[in-house]
Design a protein around this motif. Structure first.
Motif, PDB file in Angstrom:
ATOM      1  N   ALA A 190      74.314  28.495 -85.148  1.00  0.00           N
ATOM      2  CA  ALA A 190      75.717  28.727 -84.780  1.00  0.00           C
ATOM      3  C   ALA A 190      76.659  28.077 -85.787  1.00  0.00           C
ATOM      4  O   ALA A 190      77.670  28.670 -86.192  1.00  0.00           O
ATOM      5  CB  ALA A 190      75.977  28.196 -83.376  1.00  0.00           C
ATOM      6  N   TRP A 191      76.329  26.847 -86.194  1.00  0.00           N
ATOM      7  CA  TRP A 191      77.164  26.152 -87.182  1.00  0.00           C
ATOM      8  C   TRP A 191      77.098  26.868 -88.526  1.00  0.00           C
ATOM      9  O   TRP A 191      78.121  27.083 -89.178  1.00  0.00           O
ATOM     10  CB  TRP A 191      76.703  24.709 -87.310  1.00  0.00           C
ATOM     11  N   ARG A 192      75.888  27.257 -88.929  1.00  0.00           N
ATOM     12  CA  ARG A 192      75.720  27.956 -90.201  1.00  0.00           C
ATOM     13  C   ARG A 192      76.501  29.268 -90.231  1.00  0.00           C
ATOM     14  O   ARG A 192      77.097  29.632 -91.266  1.00  0.00           O
ATOM     15  CB  ARG A 192      74.225  28.210 -90.426  1.00  0.00           C
ATOM     16  N   TYR A 193      76.537  29.983 -89.112  1.00  0.00           N
ATOM     17  CA  TYR A 193      77.254  31.257 -89.053  1.00  0.00           C
ATOM     18  C   TYR A 193      78.741  31.066 -89.369  1.00  0.00           C
ATOM     19  O   TYR A 193      79.373  31.937 -89.982  1.00  0.00           O
ATOM     20  CB  TYR A 193      77.088  31.876 -87.669  1.00  0.00           C
ATOM     21  N   CYS A 194      79.284  29.914 -88.956  1.00  0.00           N
ATOM     22  CA  CYS A 194      80.711  29.644 -89.176  1.00  0.00           C
ATOM     23  C   CYS A 194      80.983  28.899 -90.473  1.00  0.00           C
ATOM     24  O   CYS A 194      82.136  28.814 -90.901  1.00  0.00           O
ATOM     25  CB  CYS A 194      81.271  28.852 -87.994  1.00  0.00           C
ATOM     26  N   ALA A 195      79.946  28.332 -91.072  1.00  0.00           N
ATOM     27  CA  ALA A 195      80.098  27.590 -92.329  1.00  0.00           C
ATOM     28  C   ALA A 195      79.143  28.183 -93.358  1.00  0.00           C
ATOM     29  O   ALA A 195      78.192  27.539 -93.802  1.00  0.00           O
ATOM     30  CB  ALA A 195      79.816  26.107 -92.111  1.00  0.00           C
ATOM     31  N   ARG A 196      79.400  29.430 -93.743  1.00  0.00           N
ATOM     32  CA  ARG A 196      78.437  30.192 -94.542  1.00  0.00           C
ATOM     33  C   ARG A 196      78.301  29.707 -95.968  1.00  0.00           C
ATOM     34  O   ARG A 196      77.300  29.974 -96.632  1.00  0.00           O
ATOM     35  CB  ARG A 196      78.828  31.671 -94.515  1.00  0.00           C
ATOM     36  N   ALA A 197      79.308  28.990 -96.469  1.00  0.00           N
ATOM     37  CA  ALA A 197      79.231  28.483 -97.845  1.00  0.00           C
ATOM     38  C   ALA A 197      78.619  27.087 -97.911  1.00  0.00           C
ATOM     39  O   ALA A 197      78.466  26.527 -98.999  1.00  0.00           O
ATOM     40  CB  ALA A 197      80.619  28.456 -98.474  1.00  0.00           C
ATOM     41  N   SER A 198      78.268  26.531 -96.774  1.00  0.00           N
ATOM     42  CA  SER A 198      77.803  25.144 -96.719  1.00  0.00           C
ATOM     43  C   SER A 198      76.287  25.051 -96.733  1.00  0.00           C
ATOM     44  O   SER A 198      75.595  25.843 -96.087  1.00  0.00           O
ATOM     45  CB  SER A 198      78.330  24.478 -95.440  1.00  0.00           C
ATOM     46  N   ARG A 199      75.778  24.048 -97.461  1.00  0.00           N
ATOM     47  CA  ARG A 199      74.384  23.662 -97.278  1.00  0.00           C
ATOM     48  C   ARG A 199      74.268  22.921 -95.948  1.00  0.00           C
ATOM     49  O   ARG A 199      75.204  22.240 -95.515  1.00  0.00           O
ATOM     50  CB  ARG A 199      73.905  22.752 -98.410  1.00  0.00           C
ATOM     51  N   LEU A 200      73.117  23.046 -95.299  1.00  0.00           N
ATOM     52  CA  LEU A 200      72.895  22.364 -94.029  1.00  0.00           C
ATOM     53  C   LEU A 200      71.729  21.398 -94.194  1.00  0.00           C
ATOM     54  O   LEU A 200      70.673  21.769 -94.706  1.00  0.00           O
ATOM     55  CB  LEU A 200      72.612  23.376 -92.919  1.00  0.00           C
ATOM     56  N   HIS A 201      71.932  20.141 -93.752  1.00  0.00           N
ATOM     57  CA  HIS A 201      70.943  19.091 -93.941  1.00  0.00           C
ATOM     58  C   HIS A 201      70.569  18.473 -92.599  1.00  0.00           C
ATOM     59  O   HIS A 201      71.452  18.113 -91.808  1.00  0.00           O
ATOM     60  CB  HIS A 201      71.495  17.982 -94.845  1.00  0.00           C
ATOM     61  N   ASN A 202      69.283  18.341 -92.351  1.00  0.00           N
ATOM     62  CA  ASN A 202      68.791  17.628 -91.181  1.00  0.00           C
ATOM     63  C   ASN A 202      68.143  16.334 -91.667  1.00  0.00           C
ATOM     64  O   ASN A 202      67.207  16.363 -92.471  1.00  0.00           O
ATOM     65  CB  ASN A 202      67.760  18.481 -90.420  1.00  0.00           C
TER      66      ASN A 202
END
Length: 434
Positions: free
Chosen positions: A255-267
């Motif tokens: 859900a977060w990725r869908y709204c922040a499509r230009a962002s890398r996501l880190h866990n």
């Protein structure tokens, strides 16, 4: 060039970018030079007023600019900083102060009241950077002292995989008694970026906060986003999204990725004993979110030069320059330096995957909770057997605690008295649900 202390990170940046904005909150924007001047004035006050002893300076400033400056001042005076959350009940605050025996306690707003005298610069560095207290299974909060070398090792490792820019605007969302706040402050200031305080009201709508505050880097617990899924909106300016402190559900990440499509996501994963975070998994823009056991995003691989392994029970063990060797009270001698996390894992294509716990520890809103500590408070009040658990199957799992007492009946007043006893001795997030 390697830094020798947290203080050096900030004050080097202040010399390099004196006129750039360092801190922004609802009331003010301060440049690196302005923050440096205020921190050094307060550092002088600390040096003059602190009694010799433990080397620890406690402060009770609420999260915000004054608290950030207090941290820098304590470090600049060569001391160890110890945050005391204002939300903690008096009994808990007194318990940790007795354990730590600080040389001085800074009160709210003292960062703005220091004398006009300015020191020539930071004093010689203390060995311990900060002291935090977490929930303890013995019924008492457990002290974890992190050395300068340990936090510097983490900052070096995480900056290699998530480099920031001096043009970044970086969120500050974590309570200062939560070690993830150290990441917020010092990865930001190391890059010459601007630290932006995100208040509690804005945390209720994180995507709106990103857009209204012009953030380019976001870091929070997953539950901050999970509680606000219906309010998410496009975040075109966000370039780095970091999550830590509890399991990251795949659906929340998507859900977060869908709204922040230009962002890398880190866990990121790591117990306080391993200094902020010690494993990492990154998903590039457009890359599918990795899915592991329990519909959680895997926690990835260990940050070098640290080591990780699974014992015969599948429990994750950690060793390396970020990992403590004992607790503040001297307890917890780990064989051959391997710290047993209590987290049961398996390995997969994307590194370690979380399966569950080997004990009664849970995470609530990112905070570590030993259920035995809650039971200990209840037993003191009732002298009866108790059991505390996280109630399953709720719309927001892992957020409500229930305690059960071995008694055939209990009046409403007795129940209210027990809850009030918990409120007097435990943080709000550890009080059983009424």
């Amino acid at each position: 060039m390697p830094r020798s202390s947290l203080a050096e990170i900030f004050f080097e940046s202040a010399k390099r970018w004196p006129n750039k904005n360092a801190i922004e909150d609802e009331r003010q924007v301060l440049t690196y030079q302005e923050v440096s001047d205020r921190a050094l004035r307060l550092a002088d006050k600390i040096s003059r007023e602190a009694k010799l002893g433990s080397g620890i300076i406690a402060f009770d400033c609420p999260r915000g600019t004054d608290a950030y400056i207090s941290i820098l001042a304590i470090l600049a005076s060569g001391k160890t900083y110890m945050p005391i959350p204002a939300s903690w009940p008096v009994a808990r605050r007194e318990a940790v102060l007795r354990q730590a025996n600080p040389e001085l306690i800074l009160r709210s707003n003292e960062s703005g009241k220091a004398s006009a005298f300015t020191t020539s610069g930071p004093q010689p560095t203390g060995e311990i950077a900060y002291l935090l207290f977490t929930s303890g299974s013995t019924g008492l909060p457990k002290g974890i002292a992190i050395r300068q070398t340990q936090i510097l090792s983490y900052l070096s490792a995480i900056s290699a995989v998530i480099p920031l820019r001096e043009t970044d605007r970086v969120s500050q969302t974590f309570d200062l008694a939560f070690d993830l706040s150290v990441h917020d402050l010092f990865t930001c200031w190391s890059a010459g970026a601007c630290l932006v305080h995100v208040n509690e009201k804005r945390l209720m709508t994180p995507a709106r906060a990103v857009n209204e505050l012009g953030l380019t880097v976001w870091f929070s617990t997953p539950s901050v986003v999970a509680r606000a899924l219906t309010s998410l909106e496009p975040m075109p300016g966000l370039r780095e999204s970091l999550f830590c402190g509890e399991g990251l559900q795949v659906t929340t990440a998507q859900a977060w990725r869908y709204c922040a499509r230009a962002s890398r996501l880190h866990n990121i994963y790591g117990p306080t004993e391993a200094t902020v975070g010690i494993t990492h998994l990154s998903c590039a823009p457009g890359e599918a979110i990795a899915s592991g056991a329990n519909d959680l995003v895997p926690i990835g691989h260990v940050l070098p030069p640290n080591e990780a392994r699974l014992n015969e029970r599948g429990e994750l063990q950690l060793r390396g320059p970020q990992v403590i060797q004992s607790y503040f009270d001297g307890g917890g001698n780990f064989p051959e330096g391997w710290y047993p996390t209590g987290d049961l894992m398996k390995t997969g294509s994307f590194g370690f995957e979380f399966l569950g716990r080997s004990d009664d520890q849970v995470k609530l809103r990112g905070f570590r909770v030993e259920l035995g500590e809650i039971d200990g408070v209840l037993r003191q009040e009732t002298s009866l057997r108790t059991i505390t658990l996280v109630w399953p199957g709720l719309p927001k799992p892992g957020e409500l605690l229930f305690s059960f007492i071995e008694k055939t009946s209990i009046t409403n007043q007795e129940k209210l008295d027990l809850i009030e006893a918990c409120r007097r001795k435990l943080p709000e997030y550890m009080v059983p649900f009424d």
